[in-house]
Design an enzyme around this catalytic site. Structure first.
Site, PDB file in Angstrom:
ATOM      1  N   ARG A 225       0.854  -1.179   0.000  1.00 52.28           N
ATOM      2  CA  ARG A 225       0.000   0.000   0.000  1.00 52.28           C
ATOM      3  C   ARG A 225       0.894   1.233   0.000  1.00 52.28           C
ATOM      4  O   ARG A 225       1.891   1.287   0.712  1.00 52.28           O
ATOM      5  CB  ARG A 225      -0.891   0.027   1.254  1.00 52.28           C
ATOM      6  CG  ARG A 225      -1.962  -1.055   1.295  1.00 52.28           C
ATOM      7  CD  ARG A 225      -3.060  -0.844   0.249  1.00 52.28           C
ATOM      8  NE  ARG A 225      -4.119  -1.824   0.379  1.00 52.28           N
ATOM      9  CZ  ARG A 225      -4.193  -2.952  -0.329  1.00 52.28           C
ATOM     10  NH1 ARG A 225      -3.272  -3.249  -1.244  1.00 52.28           N
ATOM     11  NH2 ARG A 225      -5.206  -3.787  -0.135  1.00 52.28           N
ATOM     12  N   HIS A 273      -1.223  -0.322  -9.585  1.00 51.97           N
ATOM     13  CA  HIS A 273      -1.840  -1.217  -8.593  1.00 51.97           C
ATOM     14  C   HIS A 273      -2.435  -2.465  -9.261  1.00 51.97           C
ATOM     15  O   HIS A 273      -3.608  -2.777  -9.074  1.00 51.97           O
ATOM     16  CB  HIS A 273      -2.909  -0.478  -7.778  1.00 51.97           C
ATOM     17  CG  HIS A 273      -3.242  -1.163  -6.482  1.00 51.97           C
ATOM     18  ND1 HIS A 273      -3.627  -0.505  -5.339  1.00 51.97           N
ATOM     19  CD2 HIS A 273      -3.242  -2.478  -6.141  1.00 51.97           C
ATOM     20  CE1 HIS A 273      -3.858  -1.368  -4.370  1.00 51.97           C
ATOM     21  NE2 HIS A 273      -3.641  -2.587  -4.834  1.00 51.97           N
TER      22      HIS A 273
HETATM   23  C1  GLV Z   1      -4.932  -5.623  -3.606  1.00 52.23           C
HETATM   24  O1  GLV Z   1      -4.337  -4.638  -3.388  1.00 52.23           O
HETATM   25  C2  GLV Z   1      -5.344  -6.557  -2.605  1.00 52.23           C
HETATM   26  O2  GLV Z   1      -5.224  -6.285  -1.402  1.00 52.23           O
HETATM   27  O3  GLV Z   1      -5.825  -7.628  -2.981  1.00 52.23           O
END
Ligand code: GLV
Length: 310
Positions: A225, A273
């Site tokens: 994150r 992401h």
């Molecule tokens: C993606 O970021 C997840 O936590 O699956």
């Protein structure tokens, strides 16, 4: 008995989840946010992120089924009802993330970014290979995904250690743990791979103070994150050469604004992401099994400890 799905780009669209769950739970109604209908009908909330108020009136909620590996997005809601919360541990996601993690390490280790810059100039020039031998990888976070990436990097010749909150047996991967072990773990990690959950404790953990412990030849790889890293401190560390390069699948904020300096730093690689998105085809097995278990009063798989946040 009804499932409410809240879509998010990270975890696949409603059509995929509807189709996969229909194969496994053909008779279960599937509603898609924001068409909640009567909230008292909702028994299972399936989603990646929630906001305060999303659960209003869900008096019959049995479980929150997070569609991601990390559940910080669920806790964005301050009023998550007191029901079990499960996360996804998906072999497909682990596989994808392992491939991404290996590529990120090799990108810097074999200087592919430098060669790409040379290629743009038509410059046939052999660069020095890695000299700070042995090349050490530090896995910051050693759940299923962290351990898998660590094992694969060890298989291709890297010296791998893992940091955990409390002491853990990680097999061949050397374990550093707790606050006491943090600085010495950083000090031996040329390639720091962050896979920690985002919690109060990990927010801003990777800041200038943490970076100061890293060895001279250090690269940051963040697949967890964005908020675990202090972005301003990272930009400064990349500018000064304290950190030689960063490979980021996650940023703070997300999406990264177009004018953000990280986009234009030559020693930074960014992906949006997607190092390991949840795949409804495989993850639906676990969701369906958890629904079965919750209805039968059995403990669900991969339940999150609420106080811990993961
Ligand atoms: C993606 O970021 C997840 O936590 O699956």
């Amino acid at each position: 008995m009804t499932i409410l799905f809240k879509p998010d780009p990270v975890v696949g669209g409603a059509d995929a989840w509807r189709a996969q769950l229909a194969k496994r739970l053909p008779d279960v109604p599937f509603r898609v946010w924001p068409d909640v209908g009567d909230p008292a009908d909702i028994h299972f909330f399936l989603g990646f992120k929630a906001a305060t108020g999303n659960f209003a009136g869900m008096t019959n909620l049995k479980a929150v089924l997070a569609t991601g590996a990390g559940v910080d997005g669920i806790f964005l809601a301050e009023d998550v009802p007191d029901v079990a919360i499960a996360r996804i541990i998906d072999p497909w996601m682990t596989e994808q993330m392992a491939q991404w993690g290996l590529y990120a390490v090799l990108h810097f280790y074999r200087r592919f970014g430098d060669y790409q810059a040379q290629q743009a100039e038509g410059d046939w020039n052999e660069l020095d290979p890695w000299r700070a031998a042995p090349a050490r990888v530090g896995m910051l976070g050693c759940g299923e995904i962290g351990q898998e990436i660590g094992r694969r990097l060890a298989d291709i010749g890297f010296e791998v250690a893992g940091w955990t909150r409390s002491a853990r047996d990680l097999g061949d991967i050397e374990n550093f743990h707790g606050e006491d072990g943090f600085a010495s773990f950083l000090a031996r990690s040329n390639f720091l791979i962050c896979l920690l959950p985002l919690t109060e404790d990990t927010t801003g953990l990777l800041d200038a103070a943490a970076f100061s412990h890293l060895p001279e030849e250090a690269y940051l790889i963040n697949m967890a994150r964005g908020r675990i890293v202090d972005t301003d401190d990272l930009v400064a560390a990349l500018d000064s050469g304290r950190i030689k390069g960063a490979f980021l699948d996650v940023t703070e904020p997300e999406p990264l604004p177009q004018d953000h300096p990280l986009w234009r730093m030559p020693n930074v690689r960014i992906t949006p992401h997607n190092s390991g998105n949840t795949n409804a085809d495989t993850a639906a097995d676990q969701v369906a099994e958890n629904i079965r278990r919750a209805l039968a009063g059995e403990p669900m798989l991969n339940v999150v400890e609420r106080g811990r946040g993961y």
